[in-house]
Design a protein around this motif. Structure first.
Motif, PDB file in Angstrom:
ATOM      1  N   GLN A 181      -7.262   2.814  -1.182  1.00 39.34           N
ATOM      2  CA  GLN A 181      -6.755   2.202   0.041  1.00 39.34           C
ATOM      3  C   GLN A 181      -6.327   3.280   1.036  1.00 39.34           C
ATOM      4  O   GLN A 181      -5.598   4.216   0.675  1.00 39.34           O
ATOM      5  CB  GLN A 181      -5.579   1.271  -0.258  1.00 39.34           C
ATOM      6  CG  GLN A 181      -5.101   0.527   0.973  1.00 39.34           C
ATOM      7  CD  GLN A 181      -4.030  -0.511   0.694  1.00 39.34           C
ATOM      8  OE1 GLN A 181      -3.343  -0.984   1.580  1.00 39.34           O
ATOM      9  NE2 GLN A 181      -3.877  -0.896  -0.564  1.00 39.34           N
ATOM     10  N   SER A 192      -9.094   0.750  -7.187  1.00 37.58           N
ATOM     11  CA  SER A 192      -9.099   0.576  -5.730  1.00 37.58           C
ATOM     12  C   SER A 192      -8.719   1.877  -5.043  1.00 37.58           C
ATOM     13  O   SER A 192      -7.944   2.683  -5.575  1.00 37.58           O
ATOM     14  CB  SER A 192      -8.119  -0.523  -5.303  1.00 37.58           C
ATOM     15  OG  SER A 192      -6.784  -0.108  -5.479  1.00 37.58           O
ATOM     16  N   LYS A 198      -9.548  -1.075   2.301  1.00 40.72           N
ATOM     17  CA  LYS A 198      -9.433  -0.972   0.845  1.00 40.72           C
ATOM     18  C   LYS A 198     -10.777  -1.248   0.190  1.00 40.72           C
ATOM     19  O   LYS A 198     -11.405  -2.277   0.457  1.00 40.72           O
ATOM     20  CB  LYS A 198      -8.377  -1.954   0.330  1.00 40.72           C
ATOM     21  CG  LYS A 198      -8.193  -1.927  -1.177  1.00 40.72           C
ATOM     22  CD  LYS A 198      -6.902  -2.615  -1.610  1.00 40.72           C
ATOM     23  CE  LYS A 198      -6.887  -4.089  -1.307  1.00 40.72           C
ATOM     24  NZ  LYS A 198      -5.688  -4.761  -1.863  1.00 40.72           N
ATOM     25  N   TYR A 243      -5.538  -1.020   7.759  1.00 41.26           N
ATOM     26  CA  TYR A 243      -5.844  -0.593   6.396  1.00 41.26           C
ATOM     27  C   TYR A 243      -7.313  -0.883   6.083  1.00 41.26           C
ATOM     28  O   TYR A 243      -7.950  -1.751   6.678  1.00 41.26           O
ATOM     29  CB  TYR A 243      -4.950  -1.310   5.377  1.00 41.26           C
ATOM     30  CG  TYR A 243      -5.207  -2.800   5.281  1.00 41.26           C
ATOM     31  CD1 TYR A 243      -6.146  -3.314   4.378  1.00 41.26           C
ATOM     32  CD2 TYR A 243      -4.520  -3.695   6.091  1.00 41.26           C
ATOM     33  CE1 TYR A 243      -6.388  -4.673   4.301  1.00 41.26           C
ATOM     34  CE2 TYR A 243      -4.754  -5.056   6.015  1.00 41.26           C
ATOM     35  CZ  TYR A 243      -5.679  -5.537   5.127  1.00 41.26           C
ATOM     36  OH  TYR A 243      -5.932  -6.896   5.057  1.00 41.26           O
ATOM     37  N   GLY A 247       0.858  -1.172   0.000  1.00 41.86           N
ATOM     38  CA  GLY A 247       0.000   0.000   0.000  1.00 41.86           C
ATOM     39  C   GLY A 247       0.893   1.219   0.000  1.00 41.86           C
ATOM     40  O   GLY A 247       2.119   1.106  -0.090  1.00 41.86           O
TER      41      GLY A 247
END
Length: 887
Positions: free
Chosen positions: A641, A639, A663, A661, A294
């Motif tokens: 994140q 995506s 996402k 995290y 990430g």
């Protein structure tokens, strides 16, 4: 009275003059290090007798470090405040400090390459610290650094893992190029170091990334003693394998096609050998490996879940050396050295299995099976000058599987001959030319041209020959199946460092894709009495080439503002296919704040887009899995994140981190209920649905980075699911992703006893993934028409969770120095306690027959089929031994 007053005034004037003369003649010894203004003032007041007067607006930019002998007070103050916005004036026994504008400083840039003294191999991520002003930088992916500082005295400290620190002091008066050669510290052979605090972990601006130590890759026990990069990465938090013992990567809830694997900056489409048991990367050819999960820097794009950036060795420009290994499955050799000393170097690694050779004596002469794979890594590095370098790199890898069978029957009146066979090949070919040039002391340039080809070919066929008396009939059938991708790319990248607090990267690239999803051609030939009756070629499948044009443009700036650092950037991409354009602007932002020297917090936001999909229905990497691009109907995956983390390095030799995290994924693909991919891309757009996914989790990592015992403990608590609101999948309801595993615990440790013995241990625990199971099936036999009808009841997609799995691996290395090199024996045991971890899972059936007599007197029969989950373990306890000679 007047006369007395005049005498007193005259004496006072004389006394003041004498006092001033004494003060001006006073010479002091002063030595301070990193002193604040208050500390410096108190010291001078004590030594000189002066008292200081100043207001709140007077302050230092940097602590004072000073060491002088026999200097006057004025000279001492001049030296202490020469780079500070502070002026001074001596008034009798007082010193008045006031704020002054700084004179405009002349600033110059120092740059150069940092290399290994013995091999001239460039060192990636070497640290450069300017000791007087406490500013610094690090080398880029090609070992180049640039640092801008004010003119005057400079103290540069160069450091790198496993190397002695080198200090260079000089007076900077112009832009200067300083190539630096560091000397390896052989005393560290018994002291393994896995991390460099100055450039990684808590000190880096970005988060969710790991520099994977090559020592850890080589020492982590592996299947059949074959050190494997991707399996080591699976031991890190947030990463898991689809199937135990296989090398596929599933990162933070993403699929296998969402990983961008780069070999010297070139994407690799197929990173597996032996259906995913091994990866294509040999550790001897690698120099540096970085995993991004990430907070992706803006220079990376095209995938949603991860980037694995692999850099290979450039080659030794001083002397020849290498390794040769012999294992149960593979043998490999690595060799590097100078072509033209101090100018041109080469680096070659070759690996091949020999199962086909070993099995040949034991096979039936009429039935032959064969399998092997190989890898070739080669690189040439030429240094034109300190400013200009050129690289040629090449990779070729291939899996080959074949089968032939011959059958013959002979009778008095006739004879019959039959043979059939299959030949399957798949692999990658990558070739790249790269030129690095230093335009000036602040601007580094890299140009790359590359060719990338993934290819899968399968040939099958059979032949019948019938002989009856003097007649003869021949029938031949051949089929060729082909799939692949051709990429042609050009790329330009710039590193620009106008100021130590700003490090800019920007660049552009163009990729020309040629997708060949499937081409199948067959040929039928018939002969009778040596006369050709039919000879026809058919094109059974021909989807034609799908062309794609992909442009990208990126820019990022790593900004340092004291304890606060930011990496901000944006990645623009445009993909054109089938007359349709897809444009994407993907912002990237990472921020770090150092609470103390040992504690930091980080946060990030990353947006990614992806234009290719992998069609597969299996958890194992099959060569028939097909890559296809987005189309007019299938949109790019995307995506968003978000991540937040805390980092602590307060315990010497340890690093601790925790990251959370979340996402969101958009336009992800799943097969519709009842549809699957069966080695054919025909009509694939009608078999899939686009939907959304989400993934969330918390990752913990405790890493021992130095000492005789090193390694880490990683734990991940995660959840991942999907939803397809159109109703064709799971009736539009949310369901868990098939690789959704709630708990993942990995333990990896290496201990060095001495220069001869070391041991590596890894232990893995995972909760099970999910599968779709029919809870009940009933087949009914109707006696009137003797027909059977059956139904499956599947309540939901991925409705059954598999049992938890765990595995222990142990490896021991023994080294013995010889006159011309070092002998290394490795003994490893994979799955020590023979845990029956399932590699494959399928449904088995239990058949129960029932019958009753109806009131009418007729019998009624039905069969009940109960489904049972059956597990197959392909990798039980497997010992191995490997011999390596390092020269």
């Amino acid at each position: 009275m007047k006369r007395v007053s005049m005498w007193i005034m005259l004496c006072w004037i004389c006394f003041a003059g004498v006092l001033k003369a004494q003060q001006e003649a006073l010479r002091l010894d002063v030595s301070v290090e990193n002193a604040s203004l208050e500390q410096f003032v108190r010291l001078v007041e004590k030594e000189s007798g002066y008292s200081f007067i100043y207001g709140e607006d007077v302050s230092l930019r940097q602590p004072i470090t000073l060491s002088v002998k026999q200097q006057t007070v004025g000279e001492i103050l001049e030296e202490a405040f020469k780079r500070e916005p502070i002026g001074f004036r001596l008034e009798k026994n007082h010193i008045l400090l006031f704020r002054r504008p700084l004179p405009k400083e002349k600033r110059y840039t120092i740059c150069g390459y940092v290399t290994d003294r013995s091999s001239a191999e460039t060192l990636i991520g070497a640290n450069i610290l300017e000791g007087i002003r406490h500013t610094g930088t690090y080398t880029n992916s090609f070992g180049f650094y640039t640092l801008t500082v004010p003119e005057g005295e400079v103290e540069l400290n160069f450091s790198y893992l496993g190397y002695d620190v080198q200090t260079i002091r000089f007076c900077l008066q112009k832009d200067t190029m300083i190539p630096v050669q560091l000397t390896a510290n052989n005393r560290l052979e018994e002291l393994l170091v896995l991390s460099d605090r100055k450039e990684a972990g808590i000190y880096a601006t970005g988060m969710s990334s790991h520099d994977v130590p090559l020592t850890q890759i080589r020492n982590t026990p592996a299947l059949l003693g074959e050190a494997d990069l991707l399996k080591t990465i699976q031991l890190l938090p947030g990463v898991q394998a689809a199937t135990e013992g296989f090398s596929g990567l599933y990162v933070r809830g993403g699929g296998p096609d969402q990983n961008l694997i780069l070999l010297d900056g070139i994407p690799v489409y197929n990173a597996d050998h032996l259906l995913g048991v091994f990866s294509i990367f040999t550790p001897e050819a690698m120099k540096r490996v970085t995993l991004y999960k990430g907070a992706f820097p803006a220079r990376f794009g095209s995938r949603l879940s991860s980037v694995v950036d692999i850099r290979t060795n450039d080659g030794d420009m001083k002397q020849y050396h290498g390794t040769a290994s012999l294992g149960l499955l593979t043998s490999k050799i690595h060799l590097e050295g100078p072509v033209w000393k101090d100018r041109t170097a080469f680096n070659v690694s070759v690996r091949r299995t020999y199962l086909d050779w070993l099995a040949r004596p034991f096979l039936d002469k009429d039935k032959k099976y064969g399998y092997y794979f190989y890898d070739i890594n080669a690189k040439v590095n030429h240094k034109f000058s300190d400013r200009s370098r050129f690289f040629l790199s090449f990779y070729k890898g291939k899996d080959h599987c074949d089968y032939t069978r011959n059958t013959a029957y002979e009778y008095d009146y006739a004879s019959y001959y039959y043979n059939d066979g299959m030949d399957l090949n798949w692999g990658n070919t990558i070739a790249a030319a790269r030129w690095n040039y230093v335009f000036n002391h602040q601007l580094f340039f890299q140009a790359t041209m590359a060719y990338n080809h993934y290819d899968m070919k399968m040939s099958t066929g059979y032949q019948n020959l019938d002989k009856v008396h003097k007649g003869e009939t021949l029938y031949v059938y051949d089929s060729d199946y082909h799939s692949g991708i051709h990429d042609y790319s050009v790329q330009a990248d710039f590193d620009y460092t106008p100021h130590p607090a700003h490090h800019l990267k920007f660049g552009t690239s163009y990729l020309y894709h040629v997708f060949q999803p499937e081409v199948m051609v067959s040929r039928v030939k018939e002969e009778e009495e040596e006369t050709v009756q039919r000879d026809t070629t058919y094109t059974a499948i021909s989807n034609g080439d799908i062309l794609g044009h992909e442009w990208s443009l990126y820019a990022e700036d790593d900004i340092s503002l004291g304890r606060f650092r930011v990496n901000a950037g944006i990645y623009f991409s445009l993909f054109n296919t089938q007359g349709k354009n897809y444009f994407s602007a993907q912002p990237r932002l990472s921020a770090r704040y150092g609470l103390t020297d040992e504690v930091a917090i980080k946060a990030s936001f990353t947006q990614m887009a992806q234009y290719v999909h992998l069609l597969s229905s299996s958890t194992i990497a099959l060569p028939t899995d097909l890559w296809v691009p987005v189309t007019k109907n299938i949109r790019p995956m995307r995506s968003d994140q978000y991540a937040l983390g805390g980092y602590y390095t307060g315990i010497k030799g340890w690093e601790f981190s925790m990251e959370a995290y979340y996402k969101n994924m958009f336009h992800v693909l799943e097969y519709q209920d009842g549809a699957s991919f069966l080695a054919s891309s025909s009509g694939w757009e009608d078999k899939v649905e686009m939907g959304n996914g989400r993934s969330m989790g918390v990752e913990f990592l405790a890493q021992k980075t130095s000492g005789k015992t090193t390694g880490w403990i990683a734990y991940t608590l995660a959840k991942s699911d999907r939803i397809f609101e159109n109703g064709n999948i799971n009736n539009g309801n949310r369901f868990p992703y098939k690789y959704d595993r709630r708990h993942n615990l990995n333990f990896c440790v290496n201990h060095t006893f001495n220069q001869q013995w070391d041991v590596g241990v890894s232990w893995v625990f995972n909760t099970g993934g999910t599968v779709t199971v029919a809870e009940q099936r009933m087949d009914v036999l109707y006696p009137d028409n003797n027909e059977t009808a059956g139904t499956n009841y599947i309540p939901a997609r991925n409705n059954f969770r598999l049992p938890s799995s765990h595995r222990l691996n142990v490896g021991v290395n023994y080294r013995k120095n010889a006159r011309r090199g070092t002998h290394i024996w490795n003994v490893s045991v994979y799955n020590v306690y023979n845990a029956m971890t399932p590699n494959l899972v399928f449904m088995d059936k239990e058949v129960l027959e029932h019958s009753i007599t109806l009131p009418s007197g007729k019998p009624y029969y039905w069969t009940e089929v109960r489904n049972h989950l059956k597990k197959v373990t392909l990798l039980p306890c497997i010992p191995s031994i490997t011999y390596t000679f390092k020269f």
